[in-house]
Design an enzyme around this catalytic site. Structure first.
Site, PDB file in Angstrom:
ATOM      1  N   GLU A 322       0.804  -1.217   0.000  1.00 45.99           N
ATOM      2  CA  GLU A 322       0.000   0.000   0.000  1.00 45.99           C
ATOM      3  C   GLU A 322       0.842   1.274   0.000  1.00 45.99           C
ATOM      4  OE1 GLU A 322      -0.550  -1.833   4.230  1.00 45.99           O
ATOM      5  OE2 GLU A 322      -0.199  -2.521   2.175  1.00 45.99           O
ATOM      6  N   HIS A 323       2.102   1.179   0.397  1.00 44.92           N
ATOM      7  CA  HIS A 323       2.976   2.349   0.386  1.00 44.92           C
ATOM      8  C   HIS A 323       3.227   2.857  -1.023  1.00 44.92           C
ATOM      9  CE1 HIS A 323       3.591   0.144   4.064  1.00 44.92           C
ATOM     10  NE2 HIS A 323       4.334   1.092   4.589  1.00 44.92           N
TER      11      HIS A 323
END
Length: 507
Positions: A322-323
């Protein structure tokens, strides 16, 4: 053009009392402005300023020993925290539990995307993410304690469909980390393990009339950075601090394979040996299909990635974090969020755009509690705010969600490795409860959206159905009534369960 370079003490002095301050990071020190956070804590302890701050962050930041969010966990320094994930700062968790601060939560992706909406001057973020969970204002509204009063979102309707509108607010300052800055104040993220929401925060602060403060490892002359290297233009940067000792994380000084600047031969990941986690990961792995776009959450889910890497199968799937990272070999434990030899890095808000639109084929996520309706609690455990991080954004939007975790906790004693499972002692803490303490994932919302949902433990597998949770598999060697049904606070639907594959229980 004025010189924007200054000492750390001068930079944090730009943060005024009562300011709303945004920081970024992702655990393990990833993209964390460590020097600036240390300096602002030092200033407060020495002078009592800045005080009564509102702290905003999307993901977990810190090491459980006072860094990151912990730098702000002092009485009087903050009055309010809007945090996506809290577990890396036990002291801030404790302050929230004691109502010493106003404690709020936003889903990690929502928090990142909201920064972009604030920067654009739009009327907040409109999205379905959060509906039916504790973020929904008809439930808890993201409030994590009694002291929290202010609304963060409201329900609206567009074309007959419900959405949440997350309300915008000005951001007065940010403490961010870059890699290299040139004399004109342009910032590169070349050496960082991810981009996260760095640009979105900087733009939101600048357009709110606030102070954009960066730390970097190196200063170079104007023109040395190529235009495509610059992620944050000097036009929106107010202050820059050079820290020649800046590292990529708490445990990593500098590794170009983690920042995507080089590729290195990969060693097989460390094998912790056969244990309940391995059983769960073995079974969950069977839900994968070649070519799937996947996300592995923190904890037991990253064991699946470890198995794939050890078997040389990682290339069969498109792995995302998700980063904003794609591909590579996931680092695990406290270094979750880092990847070695990643194939692509995009901004965090854009990654969450992809997730919100249904781009993920399958997500593997952990759980703390599960109830008869298939609701999952992963955000409030033991009475403390944990926060979902990107959990809600991911779980609510993946086409298929596989929740993984041990059947119970605290004192469970099991034996396996020979194709069967022996329960020698049940855990004292039941995870299958009558009602979850907090709804981080809504079973009813998942059914409305047509998601496929499984719940995998070491002794049983469940599926979400219109009638609630259904038991579909049991571990070979277990007794249905004694080892499973009697240890649940509710009676699941039973669909003639089959045996979990024996191979999952082989060392």
């Amino acid at each position: 053009m004025r010189d924007k370079f200054m000492s750390a003490a001068e930079a944090v002095a730009l943060v005024e009392d009562g300011a709303t301050v945004s920081i970024t990071g992702g655990g393990g020190g990833l993209c964390e402005a460590m020097l600036l956070q240390e300096e602002i804590e030092k200033r407060f302890l020495e002078t009592g300023h800045p005080r009564r701050l509102t702290l905003v962050h999307a993901l977990g930041i810190g090491n459980r020993q006072g860094t990151g969010v912990g730098r702000f966990a002092h009485p009087g320094m903050v009055r309010k925290v809007i945090g996506g994930h809290w577990v890396w700062s036990p002291k801030m968790q404790e302050m929230a539990a004691k109502n010493e601060i106003e404690a709020h939560v936003l889903p990690g992706g929502v928090a990142m995307q909201l920064m972009r909406e604030i920067a654009a001057g739009r009327p907040g973020l409109i999205t379905h993410v959060g509906l039916g969970t504790f973020i929904d204002p008809r439930i808890d509204g993201g409030r994590m304690n009694e002291a929290a009063r202010d609304p963060l979102c409201e329900v609206i309707e567009i074309d007959g469909r419900e959405y949440l509108r997350y309300l915008p607010f000005p951001i007065h300052a940010c403490l961010l980390k870059g890699s290299i800055a040139d004399d004109e104040g342009n910032i590169s993220l070349d050496e960082e393990p991810a981009n996260v929401d760095t640009y979105a925060i900087a733009a939101a602060v600048h357009n709110s009339g606030g102070k954009v403060i960066f730390q970097v490892r190196q200063r170079v002359e104007a023109g040395e950075l190529g235009a495509r290297q610059v992620r944050i233009p000097g036009a929106i940067v107010d202050a820059i601090v050079v820290d020649p000792d800046q590292a990529q994380g708490y445990e990593i000084g500098y590794d170009p394979s983690i920042s995507g600047q080089a590729r290195v031969p990969l060693e097989p990941p460390h094998d912790p040996g056969f244990n309940p986690r391995r059983i769960i990961a073995n079974r969950a792995r069977l839900e994968l299909r070649e070519g799937a776009i996947v996300n592995f959450g923190y904890g037991i889910p990253d064991e699946i990635a470890t198995i794939l890497a050890a078997r040389g199968e990682s290339h069969l799937y498109y792995q995302t974090i998700e980063h904003g990272t794609y591909g590579g070999q996931l680092l695990t434990g406290t270094l979750f969020g880092y990847a070695r030899n990643a194939s692509c890095m995009i901004d965090g808000p854009s990654q969450f755009d992809f997730y919100a639109g249904g781009g993920l084929d399958i997500a593997f996520l952990g759980f703390g509690q599960i109830d008869a309706l298939g609701n999952v609690n992963a955000s409030r455990l033991g009475g403390l705010p944990v926060g979902p991080g990107g959990f809600i954004d991911i779980a609510q939007n993946a086409r298929k969600v596989v929740f993984v975790g041990t059947f119970d906790a605290k004192g469970a004693d099991i034996a396996s490795g020979d194709g069967r499972l022996m329960i020698r002692q049940h855990g004292a803490v039941k995870k299958f409860v009558a009602r979850v303490d907090q709804i981080t994932f809504s079973g009813q919302q998942a059914l409305r959206q047509g998601q496929e949902v499984l719940y995998v433990t070491e002794r049983a597998v469940f599926r979400l159905t219109e009638r609630g949770l259904a038991l579909i598999e049991t571990a070979p060697g277990t007794h249905l009534e004694q080892d499973i049904l009697s240890q649940m606070a509710f009676a699941p639907q039973i669909e003639t369960p089959t045996a979990m594959p024996e191979g999952c229980f082989m060392a």
